[in-house]
Design a protein around this motif. Structure first.
Motif, short mmCIF file in Angstrom:
data_model
loop_
_atom_site.label_atom_id
_atom_site.label_comp_id
_atom_site.label_asym_id
_atom_site.label_seq_id
_atom_site.Cartn_x
_atom_site.Cartn_y
_atom_site.Cartn_z
N VAL A 1 -60.01 -22.95 -15.25
CA VAL A 1 -58.60 -22.64 -14.98
C VAL A 1 -58.51 -21.48 -13.98
N ALA A 2 -59.53 -20.61 -13.96
CA ALA A 2 -59.55 -19.52 -12.99
C ALA A 2 -60.02 -19.97 -11.61
N GLY A 3 -60.42 -21.24 -11.47
CA GLY A 3 -60.73 -21.78 -10.14
C GLY A 3 -62.17 -21.63 -9.70
N ILE A 4 -63.11 -21.52 -10.65
CA ILE A 4 -64.52 -21.37 -10.24
C ILE A 4 -64.98 -22.61 -9.47
N GLY A 5 -64.47 -23.78 -9.85
CA GLY A 5 -64.86 -25.02 -9.17
C GLY A 5 -64.49 -24.97 -7.69
N ASP A 6 -63.25 -24.56 -7.41
CA ASP A 6 -62.79 -24.51 -6.01
C ASP A 6 -63.61 -23.50 -5.21
N ASP A 7 -63.82 -22.30 -5.80
CA ASP A 7 -64.49 -21.25 -5.05
C ASP A 7 -65.94 -21.60 -4.75
N LEU A 8 -66.62 -22.22 -5.72
CA LEU A 8 -68.03 -22.59 -5.48
C LEU A 8 -68.09 -23.74 -4.47
N ARG A 9 -67.21 -24.71 -4.62
CA ARG A 9 -67.22 -25.84 -3.67
C ARG A 9 -66.93 -25.34 -2.25
N ALA A 10 -66.01 -24.38 -2.14
CA ALA A 10 -65.69 -23.82 -0.80
C ALA A 10 -66.93 -23.16 -0.20
N ALA A 11 -67.84 -22.71 -1.05
CA ALA A 11 -69.09 -22.09 -0.56
C ALA A 11 -70.19 -23.15 -0.38
N GLY A 12 -69.82 -24.42 -0.53
CA GLY A 12 -70.79 -25.50 -0.27
C GLY A 12 -71.66 -25.83 -1.48
N ILE A 13 -71.24 -25.43 -2.67
CA ILE A 13 -72.06 -25.64 -3.88
C ILE A 13 -71.45 -26.78 -4.71
N ARG A 14 -72.30 -27.69 -5.18
CA ARG A 14 -71.81 -28.81 -5.99
C ARG A 14 -71.51 -28.31 -7.41
N VAL A 15 -70.38 -28.77 -7.94
CA VAL A 15 -69.93 -28.32 -9.26
C VAL A 15 -69.49 -29.51 -10.09
N PHE A 16 -69.95 -29.58 -11.33
CA PHE A 16 -69.38 -30.54 -12.29
C PHE A 16 -68.29 -29.80 -13.05
N GLY A 17 -67.05 -30.23 -12.82
CA GLY A 17 -65.90 -29.57 -13.45
C GLY A 17 -64.71 -29.69 -12.53
N PRO A 18 -63.50 -29.72 -13.09
CA PRO A 18 -62.30 -29.95 -12.28
C PRO A 18 -61.92 -28.76 -11.42
N SER A 19 -61.10 -29.04 -10.41
CA SER A 19 -60.49 -28.00 -9.59
C SER A 19 -59.49 -27.22 -10.45
N LYS A 20 -59.07 -26.08 -9.93
CA LYS A 20 -58.05 -25.27 -10.61
C LYS A 20 -56.78 -26.10 -10.81
N ALA A 21 -56.38 -26.86 -9.80
CA ALA A 21 -55.14 -27.65 -9.92
C ALA A 21 -55.30 -28.72 -11.00
N ALA A 22 -56.47 -29.36 -11.05
CA ALA A 22 -56.67 -30.43 -12.04
C ALA A 22 -56.87 -29.86 -13.45
N ALA A 23 -57.40 -28.63 -13.53
CA ALA A 23 -57.60 -27.99 -14.84
C ALA A 23 -56.27 -27.59 -15.49
N GLN A 24 -55.16 -27.73 -14.75
CA GLN A 24 -53.85 -27.48 -15.37
C GLN A 24 -53.59 -28.44 -16.52
N LEU A 25 -54.29 -29.56 -16.54
CA LEU A 25 -54.15 -30.48 -17.68
C LEU A 25 -54.47 -29.74 -18.99
N GLU A 26 -55.34 -28.73 -18.92
CA GLU A 26 -55.56 -27.89 -20.10
C GLU A 26 -54.82 -26.56 -19.97
N GLY A 27 -54.73 -26.03 -18.77
CA GLY A 27 -54.22 -24.68 -18.56
C GLY A 27 -52.72 -24.55 -18.72
N SER A 28 -51.99 -25.68 -18.63
CA SER A 28 -50.54 -25.63 -18.80
C SER A 28 -50.08 -26.85 -19.59
N LYS A 29 -49.64 -26.60 -20.83
CA LYS A 29 -49.17 -27.71 -21.67
C LYS A 29 -47.94 -28.35 -21.04
N GLY A 30 -47.09 -27.53 -20.40
CA GLY A 30 -45.89 -28.06 -19.75
C GLY A 30 -46.25 -28.99 -18.60
#
Ligand code: AMP
Ligand code: GLY
Length: 425
Positions: free
Chosen positions: A75-104
Motif C-alpha cells: 500500500v506504501a508503493g514498494i512495488g512501484d518504486d522497485l519497478r521504477a528502479a528496474g527490479i522485478r517484484v511479485f506484488g501489486p502496484s500502489k494503485a492496485a493495492a487499494q483493493l486492500e488499502g481502501s474498503k471504499g
C-alpha cells in the motif's frame, strides 16, 4: 535466481520454506525475517519503508525477484518504486493495492462492475454516517476505510454500538484510516477465503481456506489476526469456485485493468456464502496469515515458477496442483494477545514437534542467549497435513503438545466446523 523476501511473520516463513525448495533458487534473502526464516534465508537488516535502500540492496546483490509478504509495504508503493528502479517484484502496484488499502475503493468497484457484496454507504463525516446507520438500523457493519491491522471493523448488533463505532472512527480511533468510513449491510452465512494468483490479465485459482479470527474456543472473544486455519475449505465446492471466479474475481480483474491499474499479485477474497450465493466481504492483496502456511504445505508446484509467471504476465500458461491431503495450522500466541503480549519467555520443544511430522513456522520469535523466545503476539504456527481435516487437526495438536512454553496459549478447536462435517459423513 536471487530472491529477496520482504516480511517477518509465519506467512513469510512458509513462503521462505517453499521458495528454498525450488531448484531455480540460488540465494534467498529476507528482510527483516525471523529466526525460523533464518533457517532458509540470509537475513538482512533493511528498513523496508526506505524503498531507495531496498532498491540499492537489490542492485548490489543482483536480486532477480522481490516477493512482498505483508500489505503495508504494498500500500506504501514498494512495488512501484522497485519497478521504477528496474527490479522485478511479485506484488501489486500502489494503485492496485487499494483493493486492500481502501474498503471504499473496493465497494465502489463492486458497485460499478456488479460484483455481489453487501449494500453500503461511504462517508467522510460523522453526521451523514450516523444518519445512514439510523435509517438502515442494526445489525449493521462499520468499517474504517484504510489499513487498521485487522481492527477497523465493527459488526454492531445494536444501534448504540453502531453509532459508537462511527464516532470512534471519526474521533481518530484508527488514525487516518478512519477519516473515511464504510457502513455496510450485515450479511449472514459461512465464511471462506479464496486465493488467486494474478498477473494483470489472468487470475489463477490458488486454493481455499477457512480461518478462526476470534481468540477463544467456540469462536468467542476479541478479534485477532487469525488463531488458526485449514485448507481446503470443504464448503468451497468446484461449483462455488467457478461461480466466485465468474461473478467476483473476473469482473474485478477486468475492472482494475479498465481503470488503468491491472492487478498482479495475490488476490485474497474474503467471502460470505449467503443463501443468494457467494458475496465479497473484502479483498486483501497478499497471502493470508496463517492461511498461507496451510496453502504452502499443500502446494505441489515449484512456487518460484508460479511467482515468475505471475510477474511476467504468463499465468495463462501454468497451472497449480495441490496435494489431496488437508492441512491445518494452530497459532500459538503469547498470553495477553490480542492485547499486549508478554515478550521474552523461553520456548523449547520445537524440534520434537517437528520430529513428530508437523512443521513449525515461526511468526513472532527471537533468539536470546541461544534460546528461542517469544517476541510478538502470534508466535508459532504448528502445521500438519492429514487425509482429512480431522486427521490434520489431531497431528497438529499432538505436535502442539510437544512444544514446551508455559507462557503461550492456543485455541483447542481449530477446524471444528470441518471436523463436524466430516463426522456427519
Ligand atoms: P474484514 O476485516 O472486512 O474481513 O471483516 C472482519 C470480519 O467481520 C469478517 O471476517 C466477518 O466475520 C465480519 N464482517 C465484515 N463485513 C461483514 C458484513 N457485511 N456482514 C457480516 N459480517 C461482516
Ligand atoms: N488471516 C487473515 C488475514 O491474513 O487477513
Amino acid at each position: 535466481m536471487n530472491i529477496l523476501l520482504i516480511g517477518s511473520g509465519g506467512r513469510e516463513h512458509a513462503l521462505a520454506w517453499k521458495l528454498a525448495a525450488s531448484p531455480m533458487l540460488t540465494r534467498l534473502y529476507a528482510a527483516p525475517g525471523n529466526p525460523g526464516i533464518a533457517q532458509e534465508a540470509e537475513l538482512v537488516a533493511l528498513d523496508i519503508a526506505d524503498h531507495a535502500a531496498v532498491a540499492a540492496f537489490c542492485k548490489d546483490k543482483a536480486i532477480d525477484l522481490v516477493v512482498v509478504g505483508p500489505e503495508g509495504p504494498l500500500v506504501a508503493g514498494i512495488g512501484d518504486d522497485l519497478r521504477a528502479a528496474g527490479i522485478r517484484v511479485f506484488g501489486p502496484s500502489k494503485a492496485a493495492a487499494q483493493l486492500e488499502g481502501s474498503k471504499g475503493f473496493t465497494k465502489d468497484l463492486c458497485a460499478r462492475y456488479g460484483i455481489p457484496t453487501a449494500a453500503y454507504g461511504r462517508f467522510d463525516n460523522a453526521a451523514e454516517a450516523r444518519a445512514y446507520v439510523e435509517k438502515m438500523g442494526a445489525p449493521i457493519v462499520i468499517k474504517a476505510d484504510g489499513l487498521a491491522a485487522g481492527k477497523g471493523v465493527t459488526v454492531a448488533m445494536t444501534l448504540d454500538e453502531a453509532l459508537g463505532a462511527v464516532d470512534g472512527c471519526f474521533d481518530g480511533a484508527f488514525g487516518g484510516a478512519g477519516a473515511s468510513v464504510v457502513v455496510e449491510e450485515f450479511m449472514t452465512g459461512e465464511e471462506a477465503s479464496f486465493f488467486c494468483l494474478c498477473d494483470g490479465k489472468t487470475a489463477l485459482p490458488f486454493g481455499t481456506a477457512q480461518d478462526h479470527k476470534r481468540v477463544g474456543d467456540g469462536d468467542v472473544g476479541p478479534n485477532t489476526g487469525g488463531m488458526g486455519a485449514y485448507s481446503p475449505a470443504p464448503v468451497m465446492t468446484p461449483e462455488l469456485i467457478e461461480q466466485t471466479m465468474r461473478e467476483i474475481i473476473e469482473p474485478t480483474m477486468r475492472g482494475m485493468a479498465e481503470m488503468g491499474s491491472p492487478f498482479a499479485g495475490v488476490l485474497f477474497a474474503g467471502l460470505m456464502l449467503t443463501d443468494k450465493g457467494p458475496r465479497l466481504i473484502e479483498y486483501n492483496t497478499r497471502f493470508g496469515d496463517p492461511e498461507c502456511q496451510v496453502l504452502m504445505l499443500r502446494l505441489k508446484e515449484d512456487l518460484l515458477v508460479l511467482l515468475n509467471a505471475a510477474t511476467d504476465g504468463q499465468l495463462a500458461h501454468v497451472s497449480a496442483r495441490w496435494r489431496d491431503e488437508a492441512a491445518l495450522t494452530v497459532v500459538m500466541a503469547a498470553k495477553g494477545y490480542p492485547g499486549t503480549p508478554e515478550k521474552g519467555s523461553v520456548i523449547s520443544g520445537i524440534d520434537q514437534a517437528e520430529a513428530s511430522g508437523a512443521r513449525v513456522f515461526h511468526a513472532g520469535t527471537a533468539v536470546q542467549g541461544g534460546k528461542i523466545v517469544a517476541n510478538g503476539g502470534r508466535v508459532l504456527n504448528v502445521t500438519a497435513t492429514g487425509k482429512n481435516v480431522s486427521e490434520a487437526q489431531q497431528k497438529a495438536y499432538a505436535a502442539v503438545d510437544l512444544v514446551d512454553w508455559p507462557e503461550g496459549f492456543c485455541r483447542r478447536d481449530i477446524g471444528w466446523l470441518a471436523v463436524e462435517r466430516e463426522q456427519r459423513k
